[in-house]
Motif scaffolding. Structure first.
Motif, short mmCIF file in Angstrom:
data_model
loop_
_atom_site.label_atom_id
_atom_site.label_comp_id
_atom_site.label_asym_id
_atom_site.label_seq_id
_atom_site.Cartn_x
_atom_site.Cartn_y
_atom_site.Cartn_z
N THR A 58 -3.21 -0.06 -2.61
CA THR A 58 -4.09 -0.60 -1.57
C THR A 58 -3.37 -0.69 -0.23
O THR A 58 -3.92 -0.34 0.81
CB THR A 58 -4.62 -1.97 -1.98
OG1 THR A 58 -5.30 -1.86 -3.23
CG2 THR A 58 -5.57 -2.52 -0.94
N GLY A 59 -2.14 -1.14 -0.26
CA GLY A 59 -1.36 -1.22 0.98
C GLY A 59 -1.08 0.15 1.58
O GLY A 59 -1.12 0.31 2.80
N ALA A 60 -0.83 1.12 0.73
CA ALA A 60 -0.57 2.47 1.24
C ALA A 60 -1.84 3.08 1.81
O ALA A 60 -1.80 3.77 2.84
CB ALA A 60 -0.01 3.34 0.13
N ALA A 62 -4.40 1.46 3.03
CA ALA A 62 -4.88 0.68 4.18
C ALA A 62 -4.36 1.24 5.50
O ALA A 62 -4.96 1.00 6.55
CB ALA A 62 -4.48 -0.77 4.02
N GLN A 63 -3.27 1.97 5.48
CA GLN A 63 -2.74 2.56 6.70
C GLN A 63 -3.66 3.63 7.25
O GLN A 63 -3.64 3.91 8.45
CB GLN A 63 -1.35 3.16 6.43
CG GLN A 63 -0.32 2.13 6.04
CD GLN A 63 1.00 2.79 5.69
OE1 GLN A 63 1.12 4.00 5.70
NE2 GLN A 63 1.99 1.97 5.38
N PHE A 64 -4.46 4.24 6.40
CA PHE A 64 -5.31 5.35 6.83
C PHE A 64 -6.71 4.90 7.25
O PHE A 64 -7.49 5.70 7.71
CB PHE A 64 -5.43 6.39 5.71
CG PHE A 64 -4.11 6.98 5.34
CD1 PHE A 64 -3.43 7.82 6.21
CD2 PHE A 64 -3.52 6.68 4.12
CE1 PHE A 64 -2.21 8.36 5.89
CE2 PHE A 64 -2.29 7.23 3.78
CZ PHE A 64 -1.64 8.06 4.67
#
Length: 66
Positions: A58-60, A62-64
């Protein structure tokens, strides 16, 4: 569509998936001859690992998002 409902549904799905993985890990550990406390520890470790993996993905992702 309501964004809060989507987030809650996704969270419930992740927790359900983590519970299923933990139950499978505990069952397989018990069938392998582990004691009940050892099987429970393996299940708990699997549950925590699935939740940690979901948070990392989810954190990865969320950057996009805009």
């Amino acid at each position: 569509m309501n964004h809060i409902a989507i987030v809650l549904l996704a969270a419930a799905l992740v927790v359900a998936l983590a519970l299923l993985a933990a139950a499978a890990a505990g069952t397989l550990a018990r069938l392998d001859g582990a004691t009940y406390p050892a099987a429970l520890m393996r299940a708990a470790t699997t549950f925590a690992a699935v939740l940690t993996l979901a948070a990392a993905v989810t954190g990865a992702l969320a950057q996009f998002l805009p």
